[in-house]
Scaffold this motif. Structure first.
Motif, PDB file in Angstrom:
ATOM      1  N   THR A  21      -8.785 107.180  26.140  1.00 24.88           N
ATOM      2  CA  THR A  21      -8.401 106.498  27.381  1.00 24.88           C
ATOM      3  C   THR A  21      -8.159 107.470  28.531  1.00 24.88           C
ATOM      4  N   SER A  22      -8.651 108.690  28.392  1.00 22.96           N
ATOM      5  CA  SER A  22      -8.477 109.712  29.435  1.00 22.96           C
ATOM      6  C   SER A  22      -7.014 109.981  29.728  1.00 22.96           C
ATOM      7  N   SER A  23      -6.196 109.971  28.690  1.00 16.54           N
ATOM      8  CA  SER A  23      -4.764 110.227  28.785  1.00 16.54           C
ATOM      9  C   SER A  23      -3.990 108.937  29.042  1.00 16.54           C
ATOM     10  N   THR A  24      -3.004 108.977  29.919  1.00 12.62           N
ATOM     11  CA  THR A  24      -1.972 107.954  30.025  1.00 12.62           C
ATOM     12  C   THR A  24      -2.491 106.577  30.439  1.00 12.62           C
ATOM     13  N   ILE A  25      -2.041 105.543  29.692  1.00  9.77           N
ATOM     14  CA  ILE A  25      -2.339 104.162  30.084  1.00  9.77           C
ATOM     15  C   ILE A  25      -1.065 103.353  30.300  1.00  9.77           C
ATOM     16  N   ALA A  26       0.079 103.865  29.841  1.00  7.32           N
ATOM     17  CA  ALA A  26       1.363 103.173  30.047  1.00  7.32           C
ATOM     18  C   ALA A  26       2.456 104.207  30.271  1.00  7.32           C
ATOM     19  N   VAL A  27       3.423 103.851  31.116  1.00 10.68           N
ATOM     20  CA  VAL A  27       4.481 104.796  31.484  1.00 10.68           C
ATOM     21  C   VAL A  27       5.839 104.102  31.494  1.00 10.68           C
ATOM     22  N   LEU A  28       6.821 104.761  30.877  1.00  9.88           N
ATOM     23  CA  LEU A  28       8.222 104.380  31.013  1.00  9.88           C
ATOM     24  C   LEU A  28       8.829 105.373  32.000  1.00  9.88           C
ATOM     25  N   GLY A  29       9.131 104.905  33.202  1.00 10.52           N
ATOM     26  CA  GLY A  29       9.522 105.798  34.275  1.00 10.52           C
ATOM     27  C   GLY A  29      10.984 106.208  34.268  1.00 10.52           C
ATOM     28  N   PRO A  30      11.370 107.090  35.200  1.00 12.43           N
ATOM     29  CA  PRO A  30      12.747 107.599  35.260  1.00 12.43           C
ATOM     30  C   PRO A  30      13.801 106.501  35.380  1.00 12.43           C
ATOM     31  N   GLN A  31      13.570 105.527  36.283  1.00  9.59           N
ATOM     32  CA  GLN A  31      14.573 104.483  36.451  1.00  9.59           C
ATOM     33  C   GLN A  31      14.660 103.596  35.219  1.00  9.59           C
ATOM     34  N   ASP A  32      13.528 103.381  34.549  1.00 10.14           N
ATOM     35  CA  ASP A  32      13.536 102.624  33.294  1.00 10.14           C
ATOM     36  C   ASP A  32      14.450 103.303  32.274  1.00 10.14           C
ATOM     37  N   HIS A  33      14.357 104.622  32.185  1.00 13.14           N
ATOM     38  CA  HIS A  33      15.207 105.379  31.263  1.00 13.14           C
ATOM     39  C   HIS A  33      16.679 105.211  31.611  1.00 13.14           C
ATOM     40  N   ARG A  34      17.003 105.381  32.889  1.00 16.40           N
ATOM     41  CA  ARG A  34      18.405 105.310  33.299  1.00 16.40           C
ATOM     42  C   ARG A  34      18.977 103.906  33.114  1.00 16.40           C
ATOM     43  N   ASP A  35      18.173 102.895  33.443  1.00 16.95           N
ATOM     44  CA  ASP A  35      18.633 101.521  33.277  1.00 16.95           C
ATOM     45  C   ASP A  35      18.909 101.212  31.810  1.00 16.95           C
ATOM     46  N   ALA A  36      18.020 101.679  30.942  1.00 17.83           N
ATOM     47  CA  ALA A  36      18.184 101.400  29.517  1.00 17.83           C
ATOM     48  C   ALA A  36      19.422 102.092  28.959  1.00 17.83           C
ATOM     49  N   LEU A  37      19.644 103.342  29.358  1.00 18.54           N
ATOM     50  CA  LEU A  37      20.801 104.081  28.852  1.00 18.54           C
ATOM     51  C   LEU A  37      22.110 103.456  29.310  1.00 18.54           C
ATOM     52  N   ALA A  38      22.131 102.945  30.541  1.00 17.76           N
ATOM     53  CA  ALA A  38      23.384 102.429  31.117  1.00 17.76           C
ATOM     54  C   ALA A  38      23.661 100.974  30.764  1.00 17.76           C
ATOM     55  N   SER A  39      22.665 100.273  30.245  1.00 12.35           N
ATOM     56  CA  SER A  39      22.802  98.825  30.059  1.00 12.35           C
ATOM     57  C   SER A  39      23.590  98.456  28.800  1.00 12.35           C
ATOM     58  N   ASP A  40      24.347  97.364  28.912  1.00 11.76           N
ATOM     59  CA  ASP A  40      25.013  96.774  27.749  1.00 11.76           C
ATOM     60  C   ASP A  40      24.151  95.668  27.133  1.00 11.76           C
ATOM     61  N   ASP A  41      23.053  95.349  27.799  1.00 11.77           N
ATOM     62  CA  ASP A  41      22.134  94.327  27.320  1.00 11.77           C
ATOM     63  C   ASP A  41      21.202  94.971  26.294  1.00 11.77           C
ATOM     64  N   GLU A  42      21.271  94.524  25.058  1.00 11.39           N
ATOM     65  CA  GLU A  42      20.474  95.133  23.997  1.00 11.39           C
ATOM     66  C   GLU A  42      18.981  95.042  24.293  1.00 11.39           C
ATOM     67  N   ARG A  43      18.568  93.967  24.948  1.00 11.37           N
ATOM     68  CA  ARG A  43      17.158  93.796  25.288  1.00 11.37           C
ATOM     69  C   ARG A  43      16.686  94.903  26.224  1.00 11.37           C
ATOM     70  N   VAL A  44      17.536  95.281  27.181  1.00 11.46           N
ATOM     71  CA  VAL A  44      17.196  96.350  28.121  1.00 11.46           C
ATOM     72  C   VAL A  44      17.342  97.709  27.449  1.00 11.46           C
ATOM     73  N   ARG A  45      18.373  97.881  26.665  1.00  9.69           N
ATOM     74  CA  ARG A  45      18.630  99.175  26.030  1.00  9.69           C
ATOM     75  C   ARG A  45      17.506  99.581  25.073  1.00  9.69           C
ATOM     76  N   THR A  46      16.926  98.591  24.393  1.00 12.16           N
ATOM     77  CA  THR A  46      15.851  98.917  23.444  1.00 12.16           C
ATOM     78  C   THR A  46      14.611  99.455  24.136  1.00 12.16           C
ATOM     79  N   ARG A  47      14.517  99.321  25.448  1.00  9.65           N
ATOM     80  CA  ARG A  47      13.346  99.839  26.157  1.00  9.65           C
ATOM     81  C   ARG A  47      13.223 101.357  26.082  1.00  9.65           C
ATOM     82  N   LEU A  48      14.307 102.030  25.731  1.00  9.13           N
ATOM     83  CA  LEU A  48      14.209 103.476  25.508  1.00  9.13           C
ATOM     84  C   LEU A  48      13.230 103.789  24.387  1.00  9.13           C
TER      85      LEU A  48
END
Length: 506
Positions: A293-320
């Motif tokens: 696929t010529s490298s990257t086809i999907a990205v978990l970005g910086p804000q996604d990481h921070r939101d997941a780490l800070a969230s109490d919502d298990e659905r959001v936290r599992t995105r890490l």
């Protein structure tokens, strides 16, 4: 569109900026265009139909890539760690190539009938050769692929993946903004040249205007020191490298670092959480892609990481544990074994389409369906918000009795144990069940080898049928340089070892 255009755009846009190597002795964008134009002339004079690159990463690599593009022939970066038999088999596919190699590999290439230059000889020639004429693009071989990368062969013999100019330029144009980096930015790449991430980083960082430098031999201490000495702002590592960095006793201050990308293998949640807390101001990016696929086809970005780490919502936290969402221009579908598209939340095979998707193999052609989708053979699912979760290879599935078991699920649970540094779960042939589950574990040097404790740890989360029947302790598990687990080597060693000798030690 030829990838040489990227070099031309860089030379015209920020020609005096160093784009390859160190700040004091690097290659500017104008130098890169000049050297690659001369390099194309060297290739033409050699009447080569490809450029084989058998060396560690370094300045010779990007020069070789754009020289090959201007000459209209493919660059073929080859794994310098291959055994002689495998290496000879790959070289047999490129008898008329010009080869660029580390000094210790030159004789091997010459014995294979190839004209070979050392990396230093190659760079010298690109600085001194006068082109017969200057062209804006390839003079011939316009239908040739830009790069041929041989897969790592973790489950089978290596296959040559053909990446065409349109695949690579589509990836760059769809994921990078031209000249968006300022003159102070530098990217540190810690992957070998025969990996797609090395190719992608050359073209994407150049297009962005970011200087790229390479760490040839990784150690946590050397990586951290290089980041500080070269004022590195962006870096790329594989999960095993990040694990070694955050677990090391070295000085972990990295004041210049702004973004850290990782990928190539699953990232243990414990490690990424530790890294996020260690460097809260760094933007972490999880990039998922394949050679095809010529490298990257999907990205978990910086804000996604921070939101997941800070969230109490298990659905959001599992995105890490996810690889994020698809890039623009990329379509991802999850399909069952029959090819039907599955709804959100259902596990199936990850299929992908888009202009950057090559899915083309030497001697085989393109392997896509009538809709243009490529079956990655990775398993996964997409949640309701479009986040992709990768669950390992379809070939990795353990079939115990009538049950299909994903080893990645078990590995994730074992990695949560505080004493575990690495793990490989595999299916070993068994007369009664077809396969039995066994786990190879690497623990901290100061930790005990407690098989029963690990078994209880797994059973606290998973049912008994997913608990490994045997825990084996090794000093390390076999992985490629980019962190991919070579499961067949694990199975082969487990089968060859006697159970009593393996349970308590390596």
């Amino acid at each position: 569109m030829n990838i040489a255009l990227l070099s031309d755009m860089a030379a015209d846009g920020f020609g005096d900026r160093v784009v390859v190597g160190t700040r004091d002795a690097g290659i500017t964008a104008m130098d890169l265009r000049s050297m690659s134009t001369a390099g194309a002339e060297v290739i033409r004079r050699a009447r080569a139909d490809a450029v084989v690159y058998l060396a560690v990463n370094g300045p010779a690599f990007p020069v070789a890539m754009f020289s090959a593009a201007r000459a209209g022939v493919p660059l073929v970066p080859v794994n310098y760690r291959l055994g002689r038999e495998q290496l000879d088999a790959l070289l047999a596919n490129h008898r008329s190539a010009l080869a660029i190699a580390d000094p210790e590999h030159v004789s091997i290439l010459e014995q294979a009938g190839l004209r070979a230059l050392t990396t230093e000889q190659w760079l010298d020639q690109t600085r001194t050769t006068t082109p017969a004429s200057v062209t804006d693009g390839p003079s011939d071989g316009i239908d040739a692929p830009a790069v041929i990368i041989y897969t790592s062969g973790t489950t089978a013999a290596p296959k040559g993946v053909l990446l065409r100019n349109e695949n690579l330029t589509s990836y760059v144009f769809g994921s990078v903004e031209f000249a968006n980096a300022d003159a102070t930015e530098a990217a540190l790449v810690s992957v070998p040249p025969y990996h797609i991430a090395a190719v992608a980083n050359v073209i994407s960082n150049l297009y962005a205007g970011r200087r790229t430098l390479v760490l040839e031999q990784f150690t946590p201490q050397e990586w951290l020191q290089t980041v500080r000495d070269e004022c590195v702002t962006n870096a790329l590592v594989v999960p095993t490298m990040l694990s070694r960095i955050v677990e090391s006793d070295a000085d972990k201050s990295v004041p210049s670092l702004r973004n850290l990308a990782y990928g190539g293998a699953p990232m243990p949640s414990r490690i990424i959480e530790q890294a996020l807390r260690l460097w809260p101001d760094v933007g972490f990016v999880n990039a998922y892609g394949l050679t095809e696929t010529s490298s990257t086809i999907a990205v978990l970005g910086p804000q996604d990481h921070r939101d997941a780490l800070a969230s109490d919502d298990e659905r959001v936290r599992t995105r890490l544990g996810s690889v994020g969402r698809a890039l623009p221009g990329v379509r991802i579908e999850i399909r069952d074994e029959g090819g039907a598209v599955l709804p959100a939340g259902h596990l199936g095979r990850i299929c992908v389409s888009g202009e950057q998707v090559s899915a083309e193999y030497a001697g085989v052609g393109r392997v896509v369906d009538e809709q243009g989708f490529f079956d990655t053979r990775d398993k996964g699912f997409v949640d309701d918000d479009g986040f992709l979760f990768v669950g390992g290879r379809a070939d990795d599935t353990i079939i115990r009795g009538a049950e299909n078991i994903a080893p990645a699920e078990i590995e994730d649970v074992i990695l949560r144990h505080p004493d575990v540094l690495d793990v490989a779960v595999v299916g070993v042939p068994d007369e009664e069940w077809g396969q039995r589950i066994e786990a190879v574990v690497v623990v901290r040097p100061d930790a005990g080898r407690d098989a029963e404790g690990l078994r209880a740890h797994v059973r606290a989360t998973l049912r008994g049928s997913k608990t490994p029947e045997r825990f084996v302790f090794w000093d390390q598990v076999p992985r490629t340089e980019t962190g991919k687990l070579v499961r067949r080597h694990v199975v082969d060693r487990l089968v060859s070892e006697s159970a009593p000798a393996s349970v308590n030690g390596a």
